[in-house]
Design a protein around this motif. Structure first.
Motif, PDB file in Angstrom:
ATOM      1  N   GLY A 217       0.820  -1.208   0.000  1.00 23.26           N
ATOM      2  CA  GLY A 217       0.000   0.000   0.000  1.00 23.26           C
ATOM      3  C   GLY A 217       0.849   1.251   0.000  1.00 23.26           C
ATOM      4  N   THR A 218       0.150   2.377   0.170  1.00 21.95           N
ATOM      5  CA  THR A 218       0.765   3.692   0.000  1.00 21.95           C
ATOM      6  C   THR A 218       2.114   3.852   0.703  1.00 21.95           C
ATOM      7  N   SER A 219       2.178   3.468   1.981  1.00 22.80           N
ATOM      8  CA  SER A 219       3.416   3.727   2.719  1.00 22.80           C
ATOM      9  C   SER A 219       4.286   2.479   2.876  1.00 22.80           C
ATOM     10  N   HIS A 220       4.190   1.591   1.917  1.00 25.34           N
ATOM     11  CA  HIS A 220       5.008   0.370   1.940  1.00 25.34           C
ATOM     12  C   HIS A 220       6.487   0.679   2.190  1.00 25.34           C
ATOM     13  N   ALA A 221       6.994   1.723   1.480  1.00 22.69           N
ATOM     14  CA  ALA A 221       8.423   2.041   1.613  1.00 22.69           C
ATOM     15  C   ALA A 221       8.745   2.618   2.994  1.00 22.69           C
ATOM     16  N   ASN A 222       7.696   3.011   3.744  1.00 26.58           N
ATOM     17  CA  ASN A 222       7.915   3.584   5.078  1.00 26.58           C
ATOM     18  C   ASN A 222       7.665   2.561   6.175  1.00 26.58           C
ATOM     19  N   MET A 223       7.738   1.296   5.816  1.00 26.27           N
ATOM     20  CA  MET A 223       7.464   0.234   6.787  1.00 26.27           C
ATOM     21  C   MET A 223       8.764  -0.487   7.099  1.00 26.27           C
ATOM     22  N   ARG A 224       9.570   0.182   7.916  1.00 26.19           N
ATOM     23  CA  ARG A 224      10.884  -0.399   8.233  1.00 26.19           C
ATOM     24  C   ARG A 224      10.896  -0.851   9.686  1.00 26.19           C
ATOM     25  N   PHE A 225      12.007  -1.438  10.099  1.00 26.11           N
ATOM     26  CA  PHE A 225      12.170  -1.788  11.515  1.00 26.11           C
ATOM     27  C   PHE A 225      13.651  -1.963  11.823  1.00 26.11           C
ATOM     28  N   ARG A 226      13.953  -2.026  13.101  1.00 26.22           N
ATOM     29  CA  ARG A 226      15.337  -2.264  13.528  1.00 26.22           C
ATOM     30  C   ARG A 226      15.375  -3.527  14.371  1.00 26.22           C
ATOM     31  N   VAL A 227      16.470  -4.259  14.230  1.00 23.50           N
ATOM     32  CA  VAL A 227      16.701  -5.426  15.073  1.00 23.50           C
ATOM     33  C   VAL A 227      17.901  -5.114  15.945  1.00 23.50           C
ATOM     34  N   PHE A 228      17.716  -5.180  17.256  1.00 29.45           N
ATOM     35  CA  PHE A 228      18.833  -4.995  18.180  1.00 29.45           C
ATOM     36  C   PHE A 228      19.223  -6.362  18.711  1.00 29.45           C
ATOM     37  N   VAL A 229      20.433  -6.805  18.353  1.00 31.46           N
ATOM     38  CA  VAL A 229      20.942  -8.042  18.922  1.00 31.46           C
ATOM     39  C   VAL A 229      21.711  -7.636  20.184  1.00 31.46           C
ATOM     40  N   ASP A 230      21.208  -8.085  21.341  1.00 27.69           N
ATOM     41  CA  ASP A 230      21.794  -7.720  22.639  1.00 27.69           C
ATOM     42  C   ASP A 230      22.658  -8.865  23.157  1.00 27.69           C
ATOM     43  N   THR A 231      23.540  -8.556  24.113  1.00 26.61           N
ATOM     44  CA  THR A 231      24.184  -9.643  24.857  1.00 26.61           C
ATOM     45  C   THR A 231      23.087 -10.236  25.751  1.00 26.61           C
ATOM     46  N   PRO A 232      23.258 -11.484  26.219  1.00 32.78           N
ATOM     47  CA  PRO A 232      22.205 -12.072  27.063  1.00 32.78           C
ATOM     48  C   PRO A 232      21.867 -11.178  28.273  1.00 32.78           C
ATOM     49  N   GLU A 233      22.885 -10.535  28.860  1.00 32.03           N
ATOM     50  CA  GLU A 233      22.631  -9.678  30.033  1.00 32.03           C
ATOM     51  C   GLU A 233      21.807  -8.463  29.631  1.00 32.03           C
ATOM     52  N   GLN A 234      22.221  -7.812  28.525  1.00 35.43           N
ATOM     53  CA  GLN A 234      21.465  -6.642  28.055  1.00 35.43           C
ATOM     54  C   GLN A 234      20.021  -7.018  27.772  1.00 35.43           C
TER      55      GLN A 234
END
Ligand code: HEC
Ligand SMILES: [Cu+2]
Length: 349
Positions: A217-234
């Motif tokens: 749809g219209t905002s397909h290009a605005n559908m992003r995300f981030r993946v944060f890979v943390d240490t187990p403690e974080q």
């Protein structure tokens, strides 16, 4: 005799070589690129990349052999001055026919075996008992993430621990989307009414980019995300923090904003746990991201904007101007009311 193409090679060959070099070199420089599909950071993407490299090497060898044979044939078998009449027509040669059937068949086997092996290896039917499930719910045009084992709910930014099997189970709330995180997760369609899976173990802590890759749809290009890979403690700390109730502002603009929130129409669509929210049964439908810990996210609105007070104010004032077609209405919040609401949302660390 009229000069043929090869006699004029001195004229055109340098131009062709320069153009090809230019095309090849245009891929160099800069980097690292966040959406690079050849920089794997998990077992899953490493399996894909090594398969891709194997097949590319094999294909390149085939390409070179075919081109050399073709150019050789042109030079060796061209008719020359003084050749007698028409060349002889060859009707059939069983050995040759066997060869050009068997060799391509062997090439196909060499591609199929590692491909099927990679599919079986990367798509298990059962996940290890200690796998962490992350439910991904795609909405036009943002991503929701839920962790059934802890109860955490968030949006736009997903956190996972390194070194542990992660099992993404994905479904769409509306149309077909596609979950694509090139460095760690490959790509999979996210479909309404069907749960699709990705299983992976991330190698190393860091921030990785993702993006919807199925036109939605219209905002397909605005559908992003981030993946944060943390240490187990974080990751443990992050989870514990996300489970805490929202910050209660002590005073100032944020406290005024909390009062505004209580009267604003925002809570129709947005949950702030313990403050406002709708029935748990209403799990899907027309609604927006959980804002309980909005201030702890680095980006928002499908990860297209950095989470700064100015950007959040711009968003609330007119979501459609920032993200065409956004399913959040313009509610006429302005001036002091807007400043206070933004201060409140940003205080929700
Ligand atoms: C009709 C439902 C609806 C109402 C009412 C609504 N929103 Fe939203 N809101 C959304 C949707 C949907 C999104 C996600 C839009 C997107 O990213 O495409 C969103 C996104 C947001 C975000 C970004 C969240 C993130 O993590 O990406 C903020 C902040 C926000 N809204 C604040 C507000 C405030 C403040 C109000 C009240 C003035 C409000 N919203 C009213 C539906 C609504
Ligand atoms: Cu999408």
């Amino acid at each position: 005799m009229r000069p043929n193409l090869f006699d004029r090679a001195r004229v055109w060959l340098p131009g062709v070589i320069a153009t090809l070099c230019g095309v090849a070199l245009s891929g160099c420089g800069g980097g690292p690129y966040p959406m690079d599909t050849l920089a794997p950071q998990s077992d899953l993407t490493r399996a894909f990349t090594s398969l891709f490299k194997e097949i590319t090497i094999l294909d390149s060898i085939v390409l070179v052999v075919v081109i050399v044979a073709m150019i050789g044939a042109i030079f060796i078998y061209s008719s020359r001055e003084g050749d007698p009449g028409e060349p002889s027509a060859m009707h059939s040669d069983v050995t040759l026919e066997m060869l050009w059937t068997v060799i391509p068949a062997l090439i196909l086997v060499a591609i199929t075996v590692p491909t099927v092996h990679t599919i079986i290896k990367t798509q298990p039917n059962k996940w290890p008992a200690n796998a962490l499930e992350v439910r991904v719910i795609a909405h036009q045009w943002w991503w929701e993430f839920r962790y059934p084992s802890s109860g955490v709910e968030t949006a736009d930014e997903v956190h996972i621990p390194e070194g542990r099997v992660i099992h993404f189970s994905m479904v769409s709330d509306d149309v077909i989307h596609s979950f694509f995180m090139p460095a760690i997760g490959g790509k999979r369609d996210v479909v309404p009414g069907q749960v699709n899976q990705i299983t992976l173990t991330a190698d190393k802590p860091g921030e990785y980019y993702g993006q919807c890759t199925e036109y939605c749809g219209t905002s397909h290009a605005n559908m992003r995300f981030r993946v944060f890979v943390d240490t187990p403690e974080q990751f443990k700390e992050w989870t514990a923090h996300q489970l805490e109730g929202p910050v209660k502002p002590a005073g100032g603009a944020a406290a005024a904003g909390a009062k505004e929130w209580a009267n604003a129409p925002c809570a129709i669509c947005h949950t702030i746990k313990g403050v406002s929210g709708f029935s748990k049964q209403y799990a899907f439908g027309f609604r927006g991201p959980d804002l309980t810990h909005f201030g702890s996210r680095t980006t928002f609105a499908g990860s297209i904007l950095d989470n700064t007070p100015a950007n959040v104010a711009m968003w609330i004032e007119n979501p459609d101007a920032v993200k065409p077609g956004a399913h959040m209405p313009t509610l006429g919040v302005r001036g002091q009311q807007l400043t206070d609401l933004v201060a409140y949302l940003e205080s929700l660390k």
